[in-house]
Design a protein around this motif. Structure first.
Motif, PDB file in Angstrom:
ATOM      1  N   ARG A 269       0.850  -1.188   0.000  1.00  0.00           N
ATOM      2  CA  ARG A 269       0.000   0.000   0.000  1.00  0.00           C
ATOM      3  C   ARG A 269       0.888   1.241   0.000  1.00  0.00           C
ATOM      4  NH1 ARG A 269       0.029   2.473   4.894  1.00  0.00           N
ATOM      5  NH2 ARG A 269       0.747   1.254   6.707  1.00  0.00           N
TER       6      ARG A 269
ATOM      7  N   TRP B 185       6.056   2.889  -1.270  1.00  0.00           N
ATOM      8  CA  TRP B 185       5.373   1.590  -1.249  1.00  0.00           C
ATOM      9  C   TRP B 185       5.837   0.823  -0.010  1.00  0.00           C
ATOM     10  CZ3 TRP B 185       1.392   0.822  -4.240  1.00  0.00           C
ATOM     11  CH2 TRP B 185       1.307   1.439  -5.494  1.00  0.00           C
TER      12      TRP B 185
ATOM     13  N   ASP C  15       1.640  -4.224   3.227  1.00  0.00           N
ATOM     14  CA  ASP C  15       0.402  -4.105   4.008  1.00  0.00           C
ATOM     15  C   ASP C  15       0.421  -5.152   5.112  1.00  0.00           C
ATOM     16  OD1 ASP C  15      -2.094  -3.681   5.000  1.00  0.00           O
ATOM     17  OD2 ASP C  15      -3.186  -4.373   3.225  1.00  0.00           O
TER      18      ASP C  15
ATOM     19  N   HIS D  36      -9.995  -8.249  -1.063  1.00  0.00           N
ATOM     20  CA  HIS D  36      -9.734  -7.872  -2.448  1.00  0.00           C
ATOM     21  C   HIS D  36     -10.435  -8.783  -3.448  1.00  0.00           C
ATOM     22  CE1 HIS D  36      -6.666  -4.860  -1.437  1.00  0.00           C
ATOM     23  NE2 HIS D  36      -6.334  -5.678  -0.456  1.00  0.00           N
TER      24      HIS D  36
ATOM     25  N   ARG E 130      -7.383   3.974  -0.838  1.00  0.00           N
ATOM     26  CA  ARG E 130      -5.942   4.223  -0.847  1.00  0.00           C
ATOM     27  C   ARG E 130      -5.238   3.714   0.407  1.00  0.00           C
ATOM     28  NH1 ARG E 130      -4.442  10.130  -3.413  1.00  0.00           N
ATOM     29  NH2 ARG E 130      -5.663   9.947  -5.354  1.00  0.00           N
ATOM     30  N   SER E 131      -5.968   3.340   1.421  1.00  0.00           N
ATOM     31  CA  SER E 131      -5.321   2.824   2.626  1.00  0.00           C
ATOM     32  C   SER E 131      -4.982   1.344   2.493  1.00  0.00           C
ATOM     33  CB  SER E 131      -6.230   3.041   3.847  1.00  0.00           C
ATOM     34  OG  SER E 131      -7.397   2.230   3.769  1.00  0.00           O
ATOM     35  N   ARG E 132      -5.367   0.726   1.365  1.00  0.00           N
ATOM     36  CA  ARG E 132      -5.119  -0.694   1.119  1.00  0.00           C
ATOM     37  C   ARG E 132      -4.424  -0.859  -0.230  1.00  0.00           C
ATOM     38  NH1 ARG E 132      -8.463  -4.166   4.275  1.00  0.00           N
ATOM     39  NH2 ARG E 132     -10.014  -3.060   5.539  1.00  0.00           N
ATOM     40  N   PRO E 133      -3.926  -2.048  -0.542  1.00  0.00           N
ATOM     41  CA  PRO E 133      -3.415  -2.296  -1.891  1.00  0.00           C
ATOM     42  C   PRO E 133      -4.477  -1.948  -2.931  1.00  0.00           C
ATOM     43  CG  PRO E 133      -2.737  -4.068  -0.440  1.00  0.00           C
ATOM     44  CD  PRO E 133      -3.675  -3.206   0.364  1.00  0.00           C
ATOM     45  N   LEU E 134      -4.038  -1.334  -4.010  1.00  0.00           N
ATOM     46  CA  LEU E 134      -4.961  -0.661  -4.928  1.00  0.00           C
ATOM     47  C   LEU E 134      -5.482  -1.585  -6.026  1.00  0.00           C
ATOM     48  CD1 LEU E 134      -2.982   2.698  -5.129  1.00  0.00           C
ATOM     49  CD2 LEU E 134      -5.149   2.286  -3.939  1.00  0.00           C
TER      50      LEU E 134
END
Length: 483
Positions: free
Chosen positions: A59, A72, A75, A83, A112-116
């Protein structure tokens, strides 16, 4: 030293807003057959392959005080179940229902607080079919360090296979705000490039904020004065937060037949088809064209590199401006004009043929589409009306855990004031158009899809009329011979 966002990635991130979420998506339709492919199997497949796209478990960490670009980081609370999501249509689900679901999911920005990224497993389609909708942020897929996750989920054989990769991933501990600031200072001291990148990014961010503020002030002033917004053409509109999505399936053999008669390439025929489709669609709208005679399209194309690899495609994409002749009534003349416009790109000796591109080991259209939309965002200053990314995919079937992929439609993001984006994928004998449109600015997106089909029929008819015919006597002899 932390791995930080490059200036171009930061520019993409800064350009994102509620009306312009900057993610790519792809909707693929599968026939599970006897494979048993379901949501649980999809989770297993992604768990087996995600090690090959390590950024999908990272993230963004913002540095306090903008001392350096965001970094980067792993997470630490990565949750695959968050996901990989499950959805369904009321059985038997139609294509129209699937398109509406895709449009609603594509409208929502990523967290945006997690993998995109997100993947949706959609059940309930007619004839027992299922769909996968993959959604990845543009900064996640750069074609060098990271490819689209769709590229690692597909196999060339129906047998269920695991890649045998030892995944001993353990998230590295993420630094807190104070440590992140210290790391930023350390990076700046060790690398002058970091200082320059940070300064440039901050200056560009302030410039964009000032520009946006000025635009809002002008908009309010116009409203108070009773003046509406000024738009240059039907393909230039202010965007809403919602999208429409149109999927059009055609056959690759039709484009090849047209090319054989009129010359050019399959890509030329596809762009000429879109020129005719846009012409027909615009003619159905009861509004002024403002003197618009051509639609200027940005068309990302691949160029030759001596070290061509799937993971380095990001440095091998260039944008070519093509004028689509929407004022020309003849489909054949439109085709010749488009072909001539693209001739300079072909003549430079660096363009990559469709056969070579689709033959790259591990190549999947999803990564090229992601790179194409990144390039369109970077080339926005060139003043084009619409982005069109045409990707030649493999002409043989691909499989996800034994389920055969039947169709693949790209879902491109919309750029500011650009209510249309078009992606095209050729795969296993089909040519699949994915048209993304703003829900309010283009309420008649379905009409555009129908006009694309009618434009292709025009070209097919012209090729049939132009095909040389044998003399009547020879034809009778031939028919007698068959008897």
């Amino acid at each position: 030293m932390s791995e930080r966002l490059r200036p171009r990635d930061l520019a993409i991130l800064a350009a994102e807003s509620p009306t312009t979420p900057m993610h790519n998506a792809t909707v693929e339709i599968f026939d599970p057959g006897d494979s048993g492919f379901d949501h649980d199997r999809l989770v297993e497949l992604i768990a087996d392959r995600i090690a090959f796209v390590p950024r999908y478990r990272q993230r963004l960490q913002v540095v306090p005080g903008r001392l350096a670009n965001p970094a980067w980081v792993d997470d630490e609370t990565f949750d695959l179940g968050y996901h990989v999501r499950r959805s369904a249509l009321p059985r038997p689900g139609t294509m129209d229902q699937l398109r509406e679901l895709v449009a609603r999911i594509a409208s929502r920005p990523l967290d945006r607080s997690r993998p995109l990224w997100e993947v949706y497993f959609v059940e309930g389609l007619a004839e027992g079919r299922v769909a996968l909708l993959t959604k990845s942020h543009q900064i996640l897929v750069d074609g060098r360090e990271t490819v689209d996750i769709g590229q690692v989920l597909l196999d060339t054989s129906p047998g269920r296979s695991t890649l045998g990769h030892d995944d001993d991933w353990r998230p590295r501990r993420t630094a807190g705000p104070v440590a992140a600031a210290v790391n930023a200072v350390t990076d700046s001291l060790e690398s002058p490039r970091t200082v320059w990148s940070t300064t440039r990014a901050n200056a560009e961010s302030l410039g964009r904020q000032a520009s946006a503020t000025g635009a809002r002030v002008a908009e309010v002033a116009n409203a108070l004065a009773g003046r509406g917004p000024v738009h240059s053409s039907p393909v230039h509109r202010r965007l809403s937060q919602q999208r429409r999505f149109v999927a059009v399936r055609t056959e690759l053999s039709d484009y090849r037949a047209i090319r054989q008669v009129h010359g050019g390439t399959v890509n030329d025929v596809i762009l000429a088809t879109l020129a005719g489709g846009l012409r027909g669609w615009l003619m159905t709208r009861a509004e002024s064209m403002g003197g618009l005679r051509t639609i200027k399209a940005i068309v990302p194309m691949s160029v030759i590199d001596d070290e061509l690899e799937a993971t380095s495609l990001g440095s091998q994409i260039t944008g070519h401006l093509v004028n689509l002749p929407i004022s020309e009534p003849s489909p054949v003349v439109r085709l010749h004009q488009v072909s001539y416009d693209l001739k300079a790109h072909r003549d430079n000796g660096r363009n990559v043929s469709a056969r070579r591109l689709s033959g790259i080991a591990g190549f999947a259209p999803t990564t090229f589409h992601a790179l194409g939309s990144r390039l369109a965002a970077a080339e926005l200053r060139r003043g084009f009306h619409v982005s069109i990314t045409n990707v030649p995919g493999p002409q043989f079937p691909l499989y996800a855990d034994g389920a055969r992929m039947l169709e693949s439609y790209p879902v491109h993001p919309l750029l500011p004031d650009h209510p249309l984006a078009i992606g095209v994928t050729s795969y296993d004998g089909g040519v699949f158009y994915g048209i993304t449109a703003d829900r309010d600015a283009v309420p008649d997106a379905d009409v555009l899809g129908q006009c694309v089909l009618e434009s292709l029929e025009e070209l097919k008819d012209s090729a049939s009329d132009s095909r040389p015919r044998a003399p009547r006597g020879r034809r009778k002899t031939s028919e007698a011979g068959k008897k």
